[in-house]
Write a protein that holds these residues in place. Structure first.
Motif, mmCIF file in Angstrom:
data_model
loop_
_atom_site.group_PDB
_atom_site.id
_atom_site.type_symbol
_atom_site.label_atom_id
_atom_site.label_comp_id
_atom_site.label_asym_id
_atom_site.label_seq_id
_atom_site.Cartn_x
_atom_site.Cartn_y
_atom_site.Cartn_z
ATOM 1 N N ALA A 64 -6.586 -4.999 7.310
ATOM 2 C CA ALA A 64 -6.106 -5.270 8.668
ATOM 3 C C ALA A 64 -4.691 -4.734 8.855
ATOM 4 C CB ALA A 64 -6.152 -6.770 8.948
ATOM 5 N N PHE A 65 -3.841 -4.897 7.851
ATOM 6 C CA PHE A 65 -2.467 -4.385 7.924
ATOM 7 C C PHE A 65 -2.464 -2.872 8.066
ATOM 8 C CE2 PHE A 65 1.218 -2.580 5.748
ATOM 9 C CZ PHE A 65 2.234 -3.114 6.515
ATOM 10 N N VAL A 66 -3.270 -2.202 7.256
ATOM 11 C CA VAL A 66 -3.320 -0.741 7.299
ATOM 12 C C VAL A 66 -3.862 -0.252 8.639
ATOM 13 C CG1 VAL A 66 -4.461 1.276 6.282
ATOM 14 C CG2 VAL A 66 -3.446 -0.443 4.791
ATOM 15 N N LEU A 67 -4.901 -0.898 9.127
ATOM 16 C CA LEU A 67 -5.496 -0.459 10.392
ATOM 17 C C LEU A 67 -4.592 -0.730 11.595
ATOM 18 C CD1 LEU A 67 -9.212 -1.477 9.846
ATOM 19 C CD2 LEU A 67 -8.216 0.817 9.756
ATOM 20 N N GLU A 68 -3.769 -1.754 11.535
ATOM 21 C CA GLU A 68 -2.883 -2.092 12.650
ATOM 22 C C GLU A 68 -1.579 -1.293 12.649
ATOM 23 O OE1 GLU A 68 -3.212 -4.133 15.289
ATOM 24 O OE2 GLU A 68 -5.299 -4.460 14.708
ATOM 25 N N ASN A 69 -1.258 -0.615 11.558
ATOM 26 C CA ASN A 69 0.021 0.090 11.446
ATOM 27 C C ASN A 69 -0.195 1.570 11.157
ATOM 28 O OD1 ASN A 69 2.135 -2.091 11.612
ATOM 29 N ND2 ASN A 69 0.755 -2.922 10.072
ATOM 30 N N GLN A 70 -0.811 2.250 12.084
ATOM 31 C CA GLN A 70 -1.113 3.667 11.918
ATOM 32 C C GLN A 70 -0.093 4.590 12.585
ATOM 33 O OE1 GLN A 70 -3.616 5.153 10.070
ATOM 34 N NE2 GLN A 70 -3.778 3.089 9.263
ATOM 35 N N GLN A 71 0.946 4.036 13.212
ATOM 36 C CA GLN A 71 1.948 4.860 13.864
ATOM 37 C C GLN A 71 2.697 5.687 12.817
ATOM 38 O OE1 GLN A 71 2.003 1.494 13.966
ATOM 39 N NE2 GLN A 71 1.254 0.996 15.994
ATOM 40 N N SER A 72 2.905 6.957 13.101
ATOM 41 C CA SER A 72 3.618 7.826 12.172
ATOM 42 C C SER A 72 5.124 7.709 12.398
ATOM 43 C CB SER A 72 3.189 9.275 12.351
ATOM 44 O OG SER A 72 1.866 9.432 11.929
ATOM 45 N N LEU B 35 20.088 9.383 3.537
ATOM 46 C CA LEU B 35 21.170 10.239 3.031
ATOM 47 C C LEU B 35 21.023 11.686 3.492
ATOM 48 C CD1 LEU B 35 21.464 8.866 -0.609
ATOM 49 C CD2 LEU B 35 22.904 8.314 1.336
ATOM 50 N N GLY B 36 20.647 11.867 4.742
ATOM 51 C CA GLY B 36 20.515 13.197 5.303
ATOM 52 C C GLY B 36 19.188 13.873 5.017
ATOM 53 N N TRP B 37 18.357 13.263 4.218
ATOM 54 C CA TRP B 37 17.044 13.836 3.902
ATOM 55 C C TRP B 37 15.999 13.185 4.789
ATOM 56 C CZ3 TRP B 37 12.622 11.515 1.647
ATOM 57 C CH2 TRP B 37 11.623 12.404 1.296
ATOM 58 N N ALA B 38 15.267 14.007 5.515
ATOM 59 C CA ALA B 38 14.221 13.493 6.397
ATOM 60 C C ALA B 38 12.878 13.677 5.705
ATOM 61 C CB ALA B 38 14.234 14.218 7.728
ATOM 62 N N GLY B 39 12.164 12.597 5.566
ATOM 63 C CA GLY B 39 10.856 12.652 4.931
ATOM 64 C C GLY B 39 9.794 13.113 5.903
ATOM 65 N N PRO B 40 8.612 13.395 5.399
ATOM 66 C CA PRO B 40 7.518 13.799 6.293
ATOM 67 C C PRO B 40 7.047 12.624 7.135
ATOM 68 C CG PRO B 40 6.702 13.481 4.059
ATOM 69 C CD PRO B 40 8.200 13.350 4.003
ATOM 70 N N GLN B 41 6.370 12.909 8.204
ATOM 71 C CA GLN B 41 5.845 11.843 9.055
ATOM 72 C C GLN B 41 4.617 11.237 8.388
ATOM 73 O OE1 GLN B 41 5.384 12.250 13.159
ATOM 74 N NE2 GLN B 41 7.584 12.370 13.436
ATOM 75 N N LEU B 42 4.707 9.955 8.088
ATOM 76 C CA LEU B 42 3.626 9.217 7.445
ATOM 77 C C LEU B 42 3.366 7.933 8.218
ATOM 78 C CD1 LEU B 42 4.820 9.535 3.741
ATOM 79 C CD2 LEU B 42 2.953 10.795 4.808
ATOM 80 N N PRO B 43 2.166 7.386 8.115
ATOM 81 C CA PRO B 43 1.910 6.087 8.758
ATOM 82 C C PRO B 43 2.789 4.989 8.145
ATOM 83 C CG PRO B 43 -0.146 7.137 8.124
ATOM 84 C CD PRO B 43 0.969 7.945 7.525
ATOM 85 N N ILE B 44 3.189 4.052 8.985
ATOM 86 C CA ILE B 44 4.036 2.943 8.522
ATOM 87 C C ILE B 44 3.368 2.197 7.375
ATOM 88 C CG2 ILE B 44 5.037 0.727 9.197
ATOM 89 C CD1 ILE B 44 5.366 1.846 11.998
ATOM 90 N N SER B 45 2.070 1.973 7.471
ATOM 91 C CA SER B 45 1.372 1.216 6.428
ATOM 92 C C SER B 45 1.455 1.918 5.084
ATOM 93 C CB SER B 45 -0.086 0.998 6.820
ATOM 94 O OG SER B 45 -0.745 2.232 7.018
ATOM 95 N N LEU B 46 1.361 3.242 5.062
ATOM 96 C CA LEU B 46 1.446 3.981 3.810
ATOM 97 C C LEU B 46 2.838 3.840 3.197
ATOM 98 C CD1 LEU B 46 0.047 5.893 1.816
ATOM 99 C CD2 LEU B 46 0.912 7.782 3.199
ATOM 100 N N ILE B 47 3.857 3.923 4.035
ATOM 101 C CA ILE B 47 5.230 3.776 3.540
ATOM 102 C C ILE B 47 5.450 2.391 2.956
ATOM 103 C CG2 ILE B 47 7.652 3.696 4.261
ATOM 104 C CD1 ILE B 47 6.941 5.946 6.269
ATOM 105 N N VAL B 48 4.968 1.362 3.635
ATOM 106 C CA VAL B 48 5.152 -0.008 3.159
ATOM 107 C C VAL B 48 4.393 -0.237 1.851
ATOM 108 C CG1 VAL B 48 4.684 -2.435 3.682
ATOM 109 C CG2 VAL B 48 5.650 -0.951 5.427
ATOM 110 N N VAL B 49 3.151 0.234 1.771
ATOM 111 C CA VAL B 49 2.354 0.041 0.554
ATOM 112 C C VAL B 49 2.963 0.812 -0.614
ATOM 113 C CG1 VAL B 49 0.098 0.482 -0.489
ATOM 114 C CG2 VAL B 49 0.230 -0.534 1.777
ATOM 115 N N LEU B 50 3.402 2.052 -0.382
ATOM 116 C CA LEU B 50 4.040 2.825 -1.453
ATOM 117 C C LEU B 50 5.330 2.163 -1.926
ATOM 118 C CD1 LEU B 50 3.548 6.532 -0.322
ATOM 119 C CD2 LEU B 50 2.474 5.360 -2.243
ATOM 120 N N THR B 51 6.104 1.640 -0.984
ATOM 121 C CA THR B 51 7.337 0.937 -1.343
ATOM 122 C C THR B 51 7.035 -0.303 -2.179
ATOM 123 O OG1 THR B 51 8.337 1.708 0.705
ATOM 124 C CG2 THR B 51 9.429 -0.111 -0.403
ATOM 125 N N LEU B 52 6.009 -1.029 -1.804
ATOM 126 C CA LEU B 52 5.598 -2.209 -2.573
ATOM 127 C C LEU B 52 5.184 -1.821 -3.994
ATOM 128 C CD1 LEU B 52 4.799 -5.245 -2.708
ATOM 129 C CD2 LEU B 52 2.534 -4.519 -1.967
#
Length: 79
Positions: A22-30, A36-53
């Motif tokens: 449910a978390f992944v499906l509700e947070n699909q916004q890129s 520090l001046g480095w811009a990462g690629p556009q990824l879904p919010i859920s992927l960023i949160v899960v990878l950080t976890l």
């Protein structure tokens, strides 16, 4: 009693999987993170949160292991 434990564990595991889904499906916004001046690629919010976890789940025990090792080494020097 043993079967009851298994059923409870399976039900809790299924609830956890459903909550994650449910978390992944509700947070699909890129989004693109800027750090520090480095811009990462556009990824879904859920992927960023899960990878950080997951990264935190790896780094936390490693830091604990290193701290324990340093503590044991300092205790050895004192004795």
């Amino acid at each position: 009693m043993r079967n009851l434990k298994r059923i409870v564990v399976v039900v809790l595991l299924l609830l956890l999987i459903l909550a994650i889904l449910a978390f992944v499906l509700e947070n699909q916004q890129s989004v693109s993170l800027l750090f520090l001046g480095w811009a990462g690629p556009q990824l879904p919010i859920s992927l960023i949160v899960v990878l950080t976890l997951l990264i935190g789940m790896v780094i936390g025990p490693v830091i604990g292991w290193l701290a324990n090792r340093l503590f044991k080494a300092s205790r050895k020097r004192l004795v």
